[in-house]
Design a protein around this motif. Structure first.
Motif, PDB file in Angstrom:
ATOM      1  N   PRO A   1       0.819  -1.220   0.000  1.00 29.86           N
ATOM      2  CA  PRO A   1       0.000   0.000   0.000  1.00 29.86           C
ATOM      3  C   PRO A   1       0.851   1.268   0.000  1.00 29.86           C
ATOM      4  CG  PRO A   1      -0.036  -1.075   2.164  1.00 29.86           C
ATOM      5  CD  PRO A   1       0.633  -2.018   1.222  1.00 29.86           C
ATOM      6  N   GLY A   2       0.336   2.278  -0.691  1.00 27.48           N
ATOM      7  CA  GLY A   2       1.009   3.571  -0.715  1.00 27.48           C
ATOM      8  C   GLY A   2       2.251   3.617  -1.568  1.00 27.48           C
ATOM      9  N   THR A   3       2.421   2.635  -2.470  1.00 24.08           N
ATOM     10  CA  THR A   3       3.621   2.591  -3.294  1.00 24.08           C
ATOM     11  C   THR A   3       3.332   3.092  -4.702  1.00 24.08           C
ATOM     12  OG1 THR A   3       3.197   0.333  -4.036  1.00 24.08           O
ATOM     13  CG2 THR A   3       4.429   0.600  -1.990  1.00 24.08           C
ATOM     14  N   GLN A   4       4.391   3.223  -5.467  1.00 24.68           N
ATOM     15  CA  GLN A   4       4.295   3.701  -6.841  1.00 24.68           C
ATOM     16  C   GLN A   4       4.785   2.628  -7.811  1.00 24.68           C
ATOM     17  OE1 GLN A   4       2.914   6.727  -7.322  1.00 24.68           O
ATOM     18  NE2 GLN A   4       2.722   6.887  -5.095  1.00 24.68           N
ATOM     19  N   LEU A   5       4.378   1.378  -7.597  1.00 23.28           N
ATOM     20  CA  LEU A   5       4.800   0.281  -8.456  1.00 23.28           C
ATOM     21  C   LEU A   5       4.247   0.466  -9.866  1.00 23.28           C
ATOM     22  CD1 LEU A   5       4.482  -3.065  -6.431  1.00 23.28           C
ATOM     23  CD2 LEU A   5       6.497  -2.263  -7.658  1.00 23.28           C
ATOM     24  N   SER A   6       5.117   0.374 -10.846  1.00 26.13           N
ATOM     25  CA  SER A   6       4.672   0.448 -12.232  1.00 26.13           C
ATOM     26  C   SER A   6       4.396  -0.937 -12.807  1.00 26.13           C
ATOM     27  CB  SER A   6       5.733   1.150 -13.090  1.00 26.13           C
ATOM     28  OG  SER A   6       6.965   0.448 -13.020  1.00 26.13           O
ATOM     29  N   ASP A   7       4.700  -1.975 -12.041  1.00 24.17           N
ATOM     30  CA  ASP A   7       4.425  -3.333 -12.488  1.00 24.17           C
ATOM     31  C   ASP A   7       2.921  -3.570 -12.551  1.00 24.17           C
ATOM     32  OD1 ASP A   7       7.286  -4.514 -12.354  1.00 24.17           O
ATOM     33  OD2 ASP A   7       7.005  -3.581 -10.393  1.00 24.17           O
ATOM     34  N   THR A   8       2.504  -4.398 -13.490  1.00 22.30           N
ATOM     35  CA  THR A   8       1.076  -4.619 -13.702  1.00 22.30           C
ATOM     36  C   THR A   8       0.614  -6.017 -13.301  1.00 22.30           C
ATOM     37  OG1 THR A   8       1.515  -5.261 -15.993  1.00 22.30           O
ATOM     38  CG2 THR A   8       0.990  -2.935 -15.566  1.00 22.30           C
ATOM     39  N   GLU A   9       1.547  -6.939 -13.097  1.00 21.18           N
ATOM     40  CA  GLU A   9       1.209  -8.291 -12.682  1.00 21.18           C
ATOM     41  C   GLU A   9       2.166  -8.738 -11.585  1.00 21.18           C
ATOM     42  OE1 GLU A   9       1.134 -11.101 -15.839  1.00 21.18           O
ATOM     43  OE2 GLU A   9      -0.154  -9.872 -17.143  1.00 21.18           O
ATOM     44  N   GLY A  10       1.700  -9.673 -10.758  1.00 27.62           N
ATOM     45  CA  GLY A  10       2.558 -10.207  -9.714  1.00 27.62           C
ATOM     46  C   GLY A  10       2.171 -11.623  -9.349  1.00 27.62           C
ATOM     47  N   LEU A  11       3.056 -12.294  -8.662  1.00 29.17           N
ATOM     48  CA  LEU A  11       2.821 -13.642  -8.164  1.00 29.17           C
ATOM     49  C   LEU A  11       3.416 -13.728  -6.770  1.00 29.17           C
ATOM     50  CD1 LEU A  11       1.660 -16.405  -9.128  1.00 29.17           C
ATOM     51  CD2 LEU A  11       4.014 -17.057  -9.666  1.00 29.17           C
ATOM     52  N   MET A  12       2.614 -14.238  -5.834  1.00 30.49           N
ATOM     53  CA  MET A  12       3.036 -14.278  -4.434  1.00 30.49           C
ATOM     54  C   MET A  12       2.946 -15.694  -3.887  1.00 30.49           C
ATOM     55  SD  MET A  12       1.438 -12.193  -1.203  1.00 30.49           S
ATOM     56  CE  MET A  12       2.304 -12.108   0.368  1.00 30.49           C
ATOM     57  N   THR A  13       3.968 -16.107  -3.155  1.00 29.33           N
ATOM     58  CA  THR A  13       3.873 -17.290  -2.311  1.00 29.33           C
ATOM     59  C   THR A  13       3.855 -16.797  -0.870  1.00 29.33           C
ATOM     60  OG1 THR A  13       6.274 -17.485  -2.569  1.00 29.33           O
ATOM     61  CG2 THR A  13       4.916 -19.026  -3.806  1.00 29.33           C
ATOM     62  N   VAL A  14       2.721 -16.976  -0.223  1.00 26.26           N
ATOM     63  CA  VAL A  14       2.523 -16.420   1.116  1.00 26.26           C
ATOM     64  C   VAL A  14       3.453 -17.061   2.129  1.00 26.26           C
ATOM     65  CG1 VAL A  14       0.833 -16.064   2.959  1.00 26.26           C
ATOM     66  CG2 VAL A  14       0.125 -15.891   0.569  1.00 26.26           C
ATOM     67  N   ASP A  15       3.747 -18.357   1.959  1.00 23.69           N
ATOM     68  CA  ASP A  15       4.528 -19.060   2.974  1.00 23.69           C
ATOM     69  C   ASP A  15       5.998 -19.244   2.616  1.00 23.69           C
ATOM     70  OD1 ASP A  15       3.885 -20.799   0.984  1.00 23.69           O
ATOM     71  OD2 ASP A  15       3.271 -22.447   2.285  1.00 23.69           O
ATOM     72  N   ASP A  16       6.481 -18.641   1.524  1.00 24.88           N
ATOM     73  CA  ASP A  16       7.925 -18.510   1.374  1.00 24.88           C
ATOM     74  C   ASP A  16       8.401 -17.436   2.347  1.00 24.88           C
ATOM     75  OD1 ASP A  16       8.395 -20.488  -0.454  1.00 24.88           O
ATOM     76  OD2 ASP A  16       8.444 -19.178  -2.195  1.00 24.88           O
ATOM     77  N   GLY A  17       9.700 -17.329   2.556  1.00 23.71           N
ATOM     78  CA  GLY A  17      10.107 -16.431   3.622  1.00 23.71           C
ATOM     79  C   GLY A  17      11.485 -15.839   3.460  1.00 23.71           C
ATOM     80  N   ARG A  18      12.071 -15.542   4.599  1.00 24.18           N
ATOM     81  CA  ARG A  18      13.363 -14.865   4.642  1.00 24.18           C
ATOM     82  C   ARG A  18      14.081 -15.275   5.921  1.00 24.18           C
ATOM     83  NH1 ARG A  18       9.736 -10.512   6.673  1.00 24.18           N
ATOM     84  NH2 ARG A  18      10.619  -9.739   8.653  1.00 24.18           N
ATOM     85  N   ALA A  19      15.395 -15.045   5.954  1.00 20.34           N
ATOM     86  CA  ALA A  19      16.198 -15.279   7.156  1.00 20.34           C
ATOM     87  C   ALA A  19      17.393 -14.344   7.093  1.00 20.34           C
ATOM     88  CB  ALA A  19      16.635 -16.737   7.250  1.00 20.34           C
ATOM     89  N   GLU A  20      18.215 -14.374   8.133  1.00 20.15           N
ATOM     90  CA  GLU A  20      19.336 -13.439   8.239  1.00 20.15           C
ATOM     91  C   GLU A  20      20.661 -14.131   7.917  1.00 20.15           C
ATOM     92  OE1 GLU A  20      19.186 -10.258   8.507  1.00 20.15           O
ATOM     93  OE2 GLU A  20      17.011 -10.280   8.757  1.00 20.15           O
ATOM     94  N   PRO A  21      21.259 -13.808   6.774  1.00 16.13           N
ATOM     95  CA  PRO A  21      22.544 -14.421   6.409  1.00 16.13           C
ATOM     96  C   PRO A  21      23.653 -14.178   7.422  1.00 16.13           C
ATOM     97  CG  PRO A  21      21.535 -13.386   4.498  1.00 16.13           C
ATOM     98  CD  PRO A  21      20.708 -12.976   5.682  1.00 16.13           C
ATOM     99  N   ALA A  22      23.620 -13.058   8.113  1.00 15.34           N
ATOM    100  CA  ALA A  22      24.672 -12.762   9.087  1.00 15.34           C
ATOM    101  C   ALA A  22      24.601 -13.672  10.309  1.00 15.34           C
ATOM    102  CB  ALA A  22      24.575 -11.297   9.526  1.00 15.34           C
ATOM    103  N   LEU A  23      23.448 -14.307  10.516  1.00 13.78           N
ATOM    104  CA  LEU A  23      23.242 -15.101  11.722  1.00 13.78           C
ATOM    105  C   LEU A  23      23.166 -16.600  11.469  1.00 13.78           C
ATOM    106  CD1 LEU A  23      20.424 -12.949  13.420  1.00 13.78           C
ATOM    107  CD2 LEU A  23      22.908 -12.755  13.725  1.00 13.78           C
ATOM    108  N   ALA A  24      22.659 -16.997  10.299  1.00 17.71           N
ATOM    109  CA  ALA A  24      22.263 -18.391  10.103  1.00 17.71           C
ATOM    110  C   ALA A  24      23.441 -19.356  10.143  1.00 17.71           C
ATOM    111  CB  ALA A  24      21.491 -18.524   8.794  1.00 17.71           C
ATOM    112  N   ALA A  25      24.395 -19.218   9.219  1.00 17.78           N
ATOM    113  CA  ALA A  25      25.514 -20.167   9.202  1.00 17.78           C
ATOM    114  C   ALA A  25      26.329 -20.132  10.498  1.00 17.78           C
ATOM    115  CB  ALA A  25      26.404 -19.914   7.987  1.00 17.78           C
ATOM    116  N   PRO A  26      26.613 -18.944  11.072  1.00 16.26           N
ATOM    117  CA  PRO A  26      27.314 -18.956  12.357  1.00 16.26           C
ATOM    118  C   PRO A  26      26.564 -19.709  13.446  1.00 16.26           C
ATOM    119  CG  PRO A  26      27.486 -16.793  11.354  1.00 16.26           C
ATOM    120  CD  PRO A  26      26.516 -17.570  10.521  1.00 16.26           C
ATOM    121  N   ALA A  27      25.232 -19.561  13.494  1.00 16.49           N
ATOM    122  CA  ALA A  27      24.453 -20.282  14.514  1.00 16.49           C
ATOM    123  C   ALA A  27      24.531 -21.785  14.291  1.00 16.49           C
ATOM    124  CB  ALA A  27      23.001 -19.816  14.485  1.00 16.49           C
ATOM    125  N   ILE A  28      24.509 -22.206  13.026  1.00 18.09           N
ATOM    126  CA  ILE A  28      24.624 -23.635  12.722  1.00 18.09           C
ATOM    127  C   ILE A  28      26.005 -24.144  13.118  1.00 18.09           C
ATOM    128  CG2 ILE A  28      24.558 -25.356  10.886  1.00 18.09           C
ATOM    129  CD1 ILE A  28      22.651 -23.444   9.366  1.00 18.09           C
TER     130      ILE A  28
END
Length: 433
Positions: free
Chosen positions: A142-169
């Motif tokens: 919301p409130g953005t100026q996207l010029s793209d006209t189509e999109g595709l979303m996977t709700v349950d894909d995600g993200r993690a922190e590269p600075a933390l992950a391998a060191p924690a493992i």
């Protein structure tokens, strides 16, 4: 001083005399392989020439996705996402994994055609996707100026922190009794009876039954000294992170101009999308017949760069003896400078779309070297002619999200266990077909 920031792991002071498995490379693939193996009760040593996650494992975008991969990667991506779900509990530290959704957006006909292919592949593997029109994109951002006209979303894909992950493992490997050796380059591999029997490091010899080479962009050089030829080249990219700010997007987004990911600290990781540069080197020239078709297919997203790597490559020996200093001791961490034009363009493009980021402050920027194969799919396979050695490399920018599953698959191959997924798509022999 190397960048970006990475959580520090203190290496063990003493080399073990003998282990069941040596993992060469302290990135997320190698650390994940070691964690699975030590959880099976095996004696394990991770040997890293520099620092844990010093190279691409800390320099990537931090996306954890299944959508948008090569078809052959989908099963491994699905299993890896499942492993990410339990990773923080498994290692005893929050590695930043969140199922916060990823959106691809398109504007041009070429981008829309690619999006349709992504949707078809995702549906084939049972992923729940949401097709977005212009109004749907506005609802996600919301409130953005996207010029793209189509999109595709996977709700349950995600993200993690590269600075933390391998060191924690890596620390979880240590807590389970495994050894993690930093600032310790492996010079070579010894055999007995025709199979791996030990690795020779700059600090001494470690006896072992199996070895995994998960050395990222260094894998081709290391394996070449063993007489094993793998197709792999280096691609340079530049990334930035902003200082914390309010009002930005809640989902990771990639379109024809940039990729952006929310961070745990309230800032954003940003990079140009589809602007990676193949480094011009003598070694890259040797591999032109294998790489040219892929470069041509992806010519809209790839370029070339002439930088210091050409000179470094000419100076770097490709053969060495195990009692001599190696290239891995001369360069502990690949730390290219960020390409300022790329970084500034990415931030400018993001600011045009997200008003909250128009005045974002760059907290840090860095360069990255991606280990790429001709088809963009990793090699996870037994080394030809050297029983006991497994290769896990060439992740082509996909390694962070695939890390837990790819590491486990490599360790399963190395130990003869049943495999998480069918390893056939990742065989080295596909390049000689």
């Amino acid at each position: 001083m190397t960048r970006p920031f990475v959580d520090t792991v203190a290496g063990d002071p003493r080399l073990p005399d003998t282990v069941d498995l040596v993992v060469i490379g302290g990135g997320i693939i190698g650390c994940s392989a070691a964690l699975w193996a030590v959880e099976q009760g095996l004696r394990v040593a991770v040997v890293e020439k520099g620092r844990i996650a010093g190279e691409q494992s800390s320099r990537n975008w931090g996306w954890v996705r299944r959508m948008g991969r090569a078809v052959s990667e989908y099963p491994l991506g699905i299993e890896s996402l499942r492993l990410w779900d339990g990773l923080s509990a498994r290692v005893g530290k929050d590695v930043g994994f969140r199922r916060s959704g990823i959106v691809y957006a398109a504007r041009s006909d070429r981008e829309k055609a690619w999006l349709a292919t992504v949707e078809a592949d995702a549906t084939r593997f049972g992923l729940q996707t949401v097709r977005l029109d212009r109004a749907g994109l506005a609802g996600c951002f919301p409130g953005t100026q996207l010029s793209d006209t189509e999109g595709l979303m996977t709700v349950d894909d995600g993200r993690a922190e590269p600075a933390l992950a391998a060191p924690a493992i890596a620390r979880a490997v240590q807590a389970a009794g495994g050894a993690v050796l930093t600032g310790c380059a492996v010079r070579g591999v010894e055999t007995k009876g025709g199979r791996v029997s030990s690795v020779i490091t700059e600090r001494g010899v470690i006896g072992c039954d199996a070895v995994i080479v998960a050395a990222g962009a260094w894998s081709r050089l290391f394996l070449g000294n063993l007489g094993i030829d793998i197709p792999q080249t280096r691609v340079r990219a530049s990334v930035l992170r902003t200082a914390p700010l309010a009002g930005g997007p809640e989902h990771a987004l990639g379109n024809g101009a940039f990729g952006i990911r929310p961070r745990m600290d309230g800032g954003y990781t940003i990079s140009q999308r589809g602007r990676a540069r193949v480094q011009i080197t003598l070694d890259a020239a040797r591999q032109i017949p294998q790489f040219l078709p892929g470069i041509w297919r992806n010519r809209h997203e790839l370029g070339v760069t002439l930088d210091q790597s050409l000179i470094d490559g000419l100076r770097m020996p490709r053969r060495w003896s195990n009692d001599r200093e190696t290239p891995f001791e001369r360069c502990r961490v690949l730390d290219p400078a960020p390409q300022d034009r790329s970084v500034q363009a990415a931030l400018r493009d993001v600011g045009k779309v997200f008003p909250a980021l128009q005045n974002a402050q760059i907290a840090e920027s860095w360069g990255a070297i991606i280990d790429a194969t001709p088809d963009g799919v990793p090699i996870i396979d037994h080394a030809p002619g050297l029983p006991g050695l497994v290769i896990a490399t060439g992740f082509s920018g996909h390694g962070f999200g695939l890390g837990p599953g790819a590491g486990q698959l490599a360790a399963e191959l190395a130990t003869g266990a049943g495999t998480l997924v069918d390893p056939a798509p990742f065989r080295l022999a596909r390049f000689s077909a």
